[in-house]
Design a protein around this motif. Structure first.
Motif, short mmCIF file in Angstrom:
data_model
loop_
_atom_site.label_atom_id
_atom_site.label_comp_id
_atom_site.label_asym_id
_atom_site.label_seq_id
_atom_site.Cartn_x
_atom_site.Cartn_y
_atom_site.Cartn_z
N ARG A 155 -48.28 46.04 5.16
CA ARG A 155 -48.19 46.88 4.09
C ARG A 155 -48.98 47.65 3.74
O ARG A 155 -48.73 49.02 3.68
CB ARG A 155 -47.47 45.81 2.84
N GLU A 156 -50.42 47.54 3.57
CA GLU A 156 -51.36 48.51 3.30
C GLU A 156 -51.55 49.50 4.36
O GLU A 156 -51.51 50.83 4.08
CB GLU A 156 -52.52 47.67 3.11
N ALA A 157 -51.35 48.90 5.80
CA ALA A 157 -51.33 49.99 6.92
C ALA A 157 -50.43 51.05 6.74
O ALA A 157 -50.44 52.40 6.85
CB ALA A 157 -51.55 49.26 8.20
N ARG A 158 -49.17 50.56 6.44
CA ARG A 158 -48.00 51.64 6.37
C ARG A 158 -48.07 52.45 5.26
O ARG A 158 -47.76 53.52 5.33
CB ARG A 158 -46.72 50.68 6.27
N GLU A 159 -48.76 51.93 3.91
CA GLU A 159 -48.75 52.86 2.96
C GLU A 159 -50.06 53.98 3.50
O GLU A 159 -49.72 55.17 2.79
CB GLU A 159 -49.17 52.02 1.72
N ARG A 160 -50.92 53.55 4.10
CA ARG A 160 -51.81 54.59 4.71
C ARG A 160 -51.32 55.58 5.31
O ARG A 160 -51.53 56.86 5.21
CB ARG A 160 -52.92 53.84 5.43
N GLN A 161 -50.21 55.15 6.29
CA GLN A 161 -49.49 56.18 7.04
C GLN A 161 -48.64 57.10 6.38
O GLN A 161 -48.71 58.18 6.49
CB GLN A 161 -48.83 55.39 8.15
N TYR A 162 -47.95 56.40 5.40
CA TYR A 162 -47.13 57.18 4.62
C TYR A 162 -47.72 58.35 3.74
O TYR A 162 -47.41 59.25 3.73
CB TYR A 162 -46.23 56.26 3.42
N ASP A 163 -49.06 57.86 3.29
CA ASP A 163 -49.81 58.84 2.43
C ASP A 163 -50.53 59.86 3.43
O ASP A 163 -50.38 61.10 2.99
CB ASP A 163 -51.07 58.27 1.79
N ARG A 164 -50.79 59.70 4.75
CA ARG A 164 -51.41 60.51 5.53
C ARG A 164 -50.34 61.64 5.90
O ARG A 164 -50.77 62.78 6.21
CB ARG A 164 -51.95 59.86 6.85
N PHE A 165 -48.94 61.21 6.03
CA PHE A 165 -48.19 62.06 6.78
C PHE A 165 -47.30 62.68 5.77
O PHE A 165 -46.26 63.50 6.09
CB PHE A 165 -47.35 61.32 7.86
#
Length: 240
Positions: A155-165
């Motif tokens: 979940r945290e990894a997905r949130e990092r991707q959402y924030d980055r893109f």
């Protein structure tokens, strides 16, 4: 791997003059890949499917859609799914086994493995060669993270991707030019990948898959940039 948000179980639909995996028929109906949209599709014994059927998976694996054209209609169905496949190393299943004798010739093994074309293999993010498990071994129990811990890490990894893109999109789907926009590879990392690609004759798609996988591994580790370790792990997971 292609992202998924849930696990779906679908009944097998076999349309007339169509493929149960791709879909089709006189009046096009969805196949298994569309029924598994935003879920998981597991193909056991993938080497037993016809090469024509397997190559038809290339389009949906690339863009998450499948277009079926027939006389009466042309329909595009969604088909963004996580594909997991398993196959034996040879027709008899005992190649490289320590406990059984393989009866297949080298030509039979090569023909069997070549049922998965190069372009289809390029679309797999992770390729693993598994060894037989010795259930009589006393030391086969290994400690690992609880599922709840792994789920939180994902979940945290997905949130990092959402924030980055800036949108709900993952490393597997974002355009390549956007993937490395904020955190590009270092000169040393680029040089290393280029040398390995030349040595191992990797396609451009394989190189991009490794970079996407390395970016995801770095996200799981909480690293803002792709590390040398994540690249090495991605190479080991992608190439057998």
């Amino acid at each position: 791997m292609h992202r998924s948000s849930c696990l779906l179980t679908a009944a097998l639909i076999i349309p007339p003059q169509g493929s149960p995996i791709i879909g089709g028929g006189q009046y096009p109906k969805p196949g298994e890949i569309s029924l598994a949209h935003r879920g998981v599709l597991f193909l056991d014994e993938i080497g037993e499917f016809s090469r024509k059927t397997l190559d038809m998976l290339r389009q949906p694996l690339e863009n998450g859609l499948i277009t079926i054209s027939r006389t009466h209609a042309t329909i595009t169905y969604p088909a963004s799914f996580l594909l997991i496949a398993a196959m034996n190393p040879c027709p008899c299943g005992y190649a490289s086994s320590n406990g059984h004798y393989c009866t297949c010739s080298s030509k039979q093994i090569l023909t069997y493995q070549n049922r998965l074309s190069g372009p289809l293999r390029d679309r797999f993010d992770i390729n693993l060669s598994l060894k037989p498990v010795d259930f009589t071994a006393t030391s086969m129990t290994q400690e690992g993270d609880l599922s709840s811990i792994v789920r939180e890490r994902v979940r945290e990894a997905r949130e990092r991707q959402y924030d980055r893109f800036g949108e709900e999109i993952c490393n597997s789907r974002v355009p390549y030019e956007v993937l490395l926009r904020d955190r590009p590879l270092t000169g040393t990392q680029q040089s290393t990948l280029q040398q390995l690609a030349f040595k191992k004759n990797w396609s451009n798609r394989t190189q991009i898959k490794i970079i996407r996988l390395a970016r995801t591994i770095a996200d799981l580790q909480g690293s803002p940039a792709i590390t040398d370790q994540s690249i090495n792990e991605a190479i080991n997971l992608n190439t057998v």
